[in-house]
Write an enzyme that holds these catalytic residues in place. Sequence first.
Site, PDB file in Angstrom:
ATOM      1  N   PRO A   1      41.142  36.339  37.060  1.00 49.53           N
ATOM      2  CA  PRO A   1      41.894  36.697  38.333  1.00 49.53           C
ATOM      3  C   PRO A   1      41.539  37.989  38.733  1.00 49.53           C
ATOM      4  O   PRO A   1      41.468  39.108  37.765  1.00 49.53           O
ATOM      5  CB  PRO A   1      43.214  36.636  37.842  1.00 49.53           C
ATOM      6  N   ASN A   2      41.478  38.123  40.061  1.00 45.56           N
ATOM      7  CA  ASN A   2      41.200  39.520  40.714  1.00 45.56           C
ATOM      8  C   ASN A   2      39.754  39.910  40.781  1.00 45.56           C
ATOM      9  O   ASN A   2      39.208  40.821  41.477  1.00 45.56           O
ATOM     10  CB  ASN A   2      42.103  40.583  40.204  1.00 45.56           C
TER      11      ASN A   2
ATOM     12  N   ARG B   1      37.920  46.693  44.827  1.00 46.12           N
ATOM     13  CA  ARG B   1      39.153  46.837  43.884  1.00 46.12           C
ATOM     14  C   ARG B   1      38.910  47.979  43.127  1.00 46.12           C
ATOM     15  O   ARG B   1      37.819  47.835  41.956  1.00 46.12           O
ATOM     16  CB  ARG B   1      39.150  45.402  43.078  1.00 46.12           C
TER      17      ARG B   1
ATOM     18  N   TYR C   1      36.087  49.696  38.342  1.00 47.14           N
ATOM     19  CA  TYR C   1      35.305  48.342  38.166  1.00 47.14           C
ATOM     20  C   TYR C   1      33.739  48.360  38.598  1.00 47.14           C
ATOM     21  O   TYR C   1      33.081  47.297  38.702  1.00 47.14           O
ATOM     22  CB  TYR C   1      36.003  46.946  38.624  1.00 47.14           C
TER      23      TYR C   1
ATOM     24  N   ASN D   1      34.997  36.669  31.200  1.00 46.95           N
ATOM     25  CA  ASN D   1      35.707  37.843  31.493  1.00 46.95           C
ATOM     26  C   ASN D   1      37.011  37.339  31.978  1.00 46.95           C
ATOM     27  O   ASN D   1      37.201  36.844  33.052  1.00 46.95           O
ATOM     28  CB  ASN D   1      35.160  38.824  32.521  1.00 46.95           C
TER      29      ASN D   1
ATOM     30  N   ALA E   1      43.060  39.679  33.438  1.00 49.08           N
ATOM     31  CA  ALA E   1      44.376  39.954  33.103  1.00 49.08           C
ATOM     32  C   ALA E   1      44.664  38.868  31.947  1.00 49.08           C
ATOM     33  O   ALA E   1      45.600  39.125  31.275  1.00 49.08           O
ATOM     34  CB  ALA E   1      45.296  39.943  34.088  1.00 49.08           C
TER      35      ALA E   1
ATOM     36  N   HIS F   1      45.013  39.304  28.177  1.00 51.26           N
ATOM     37  CA  HIS F   1      46.085  39.963  27.329  1.00 51.26           C
ATOM     38  C   HIS F   1      47.478  39.088  27.284  1.00 51.26           C
ATOM     39  O   HIS F   1      48.202  39.509  26.831  1.00 51.26           O
ATOM     40  CB  HIS F   1      46.448  41.375  28.127  1.00 51.26           C
TER      41      HIS F   1
ATOM     42  N   ASP G   1      43.186  28.567  23.580  1.00 53.43           N
ATOM     43  CA  ASP G   1      43.453  27.117  23.124  1.00 53.43           C
ATOM     44  C   ASP G   1      42.127  26.225  23.716  1.00 53.43           C
ATOM     45  O   ASP G   1      41.812  25.544  23.133  1.00 53.43           O
ATOM     46  CB  ASP G   1      44.661  26.473  23.208  1.00 53.43           C
TER      47      ASP G   1
ATOM     48  N   GLU H   1      32.773  37.536  25.034  1.00 59.83           N
ATOM     49  CA  GLU H   1      33.986  38.115  26.151  1.00 59.83           C
ATOM     50  C   GLU H   1      33.357  39.444  26.480  1.00 59.83           C
ATOM     51  O   GLU H   1      33.011  40.254  26.066  1.00 59.83           O
ATOM     52  CB  GLU H   1      35.198  38.331  25.140  1.00 59.83           C
TER      53      GLU H   1
ATOM     54  N   HIS I   1      34.375  42.714  29.357  1.00 60.08           N
ATOM     55  CA  HIS I   1      35.101  43.311  30.339  1.00 60.08           C
ATOM     56  C   HIS I   1      34.134  44.499  30.995  1.00 60.08           C
ATOM     57  O   HIS I   1      33.336  45.093  30.295  1.00 60.08           O
ATOM     58  CB  HIS I   1      36.340  43.747  29.555  1.00 60.08           C
ATOM     59  N   LEU I   2      34.123  44.607  32.100  1.00 61.34           N
ATOM     60  CA  LEU I   2      33.527  45.705  32.700  1.00 61.34           C
ATOM     61  C   LEU I   2      34.008  47.214  32.602  1.00 61.34           C
ATOM     62  O   LEU I   2      33.400  47.880  32.306  1.00 61.34           O
ATOM     63  CB  LEU I   2      34.050  45.584  34.400  1.00 61.34           C
ATOM     64  N   SER I   3      35.383  47.268  32.112  1.00 58.74           N
ATOM     65  CA  SER I   3      35.800  48.466  31.896  1.00 58.74           C
ATOM     66  C   SER I   3      36.091  48.436  30.312  1.00 58.74           C
ATOM     67  O   SER I   3      36.013  47.428  29.573  1.00 58.74           O
ATOM     68  CB  SER I   3      37.429  48.705  32.473  1.00 58.74           C
TER      69      SER I   3
ATOM     70  N   ARG J   1      42.099  52.195  27.914  1.00 58.00           N
ATOM     71  CA  ARG J   1      42.947  52.107  28.863  1.00 58.00           C
ATOM     72  C   ARG J   1      44.409  51.766  28.322  1.00 58.00           C
ATOM     73  O   ARG J   1      44.818  52.216  27.308  1.00 58.00           O
ATOM     74  CB  ARG J   1      42.549  50.757  29.819  1.00 58.00           C
TER      75      ARG J   1
ATOM     76  N   ARG K   1      46.558  46.686  27.697  1.00 59.36           N
ATOM     77  CA  ARG K   1      45.119  46.063  27.800  1.00 59.36           C
ATOM     78  C   ARG K   1      44.159  45.944  26.459  1.00 59.36           C
ATOM     79  O   ARG K   1      43.469  45.312  26.354  1.00 59.36           O
ATOM     80  CB  ARG K   1      44.239  46.746  28.878  1.00 59.36           C
TER      81      ARG K   1
HETATM   82  C1  DQA Z   1      39.037  43.442  32.955  1.00 61.84           C
HETATM   83  C2  DQA Z   1      40.162  44.257  32.062  1.00 61.84           C
HETATM   84  C3  DQA Z   1      41.395  43.751  32.237  1.00 61.84           C
HETATM   85  O1  DQA Z   1      42.340  44.344  31.775  1.00 61.84           O
HETATM   86  C4  DQA Z   1      41.827  43.656  33.849  1.00 61.84           C
HETATM   87  O2  DQA Z   1      43.295  43.198  34.094  1.00 61.84           O
HETATM   88  C5  DQA Z   1      40.909  42.917  34.680  1.00 61.84           C
HETATM   89  C6  DQA Z   1      39.446  43.142  34.303  1.00 61.84           C
HETATM   90  C7  DQA Z   1      37.713  44.147  32.973  1.00 61.84           C
HETATM   91  O3  DQA Z   1      36.564  43.645  33.272  1.00 61.84           O
HETATM   92  O4  DQA Z   1      37.565  45.393  32.583  1.00 61.84           O
HETATM   93  O5  DQA Z   1      41.110  42.394  35.895  1.00 61.84           O
HETATM   94  O6  DQA Z   1      38.911  42.141  32.336  1.00 61.84           O
END
Ligand code: DQA
Length: 143
Positions: free
Chosen positions: A9-10, A17, A22, A73, A76, A79, A86, A97, A99-101, A106, A110
């Site tokens: 998501p997002n 964003r 990001y 990725n 959210a 978490h 599953d 896995e 993550h950009l950040s 953080r 997270r």
């Molecule tokens: C994220 C980190 C997550 O905590 C956050 O909710 C995201 C992006 C990242 O790529 O850094 O939406 O997965």
Amino acid sequence: MKILFLNGPNLNMLGQREEDVYGKLTLDQINSYIQKKADSMNIEVDFFQSNEEGKIVSRIQESSGVVDHIVINPAAFTHTSIAIRDALLAVKASFVEVHLSNIFSREDFRQHSYVSSIAIGVISGFGYQGYLMALDALDGLDK
Ligand code: DQA
């Protein structure tokens, strides 16, 4: 080798964003970098993004026997989602896995991931390059 790139998501909002966290690239731009690199490595790639947990679960299920690896990725859902964990377990997906950040630098909420303990590995904090690093890592695994 075939790899599915899954984004949660997002992440469709990348480019507009929280650019400081990001980066400036849109998801389409990131995916075209991935596509280009994968082509040069003779790796087949597929892309999927959804804001909905159930759709991500279904896409993981559908990938069983179709792709060799997943790069995910979960955003959210990282978490919160036992369902995504599953699904990855159900299809015995070997996945990275990303993550950009750097989620470990953080907020506390997270810093726990429901999927890290079943991933091949985790790449966090290198922006879009994390997806490209995952491609190299998976390519290296099969050698
Ligand atoms: C994220 C980190 C997550 O905590 C956050 O909710 C995201 C992006 C990242 O790529 O850094 O939406 O997965």
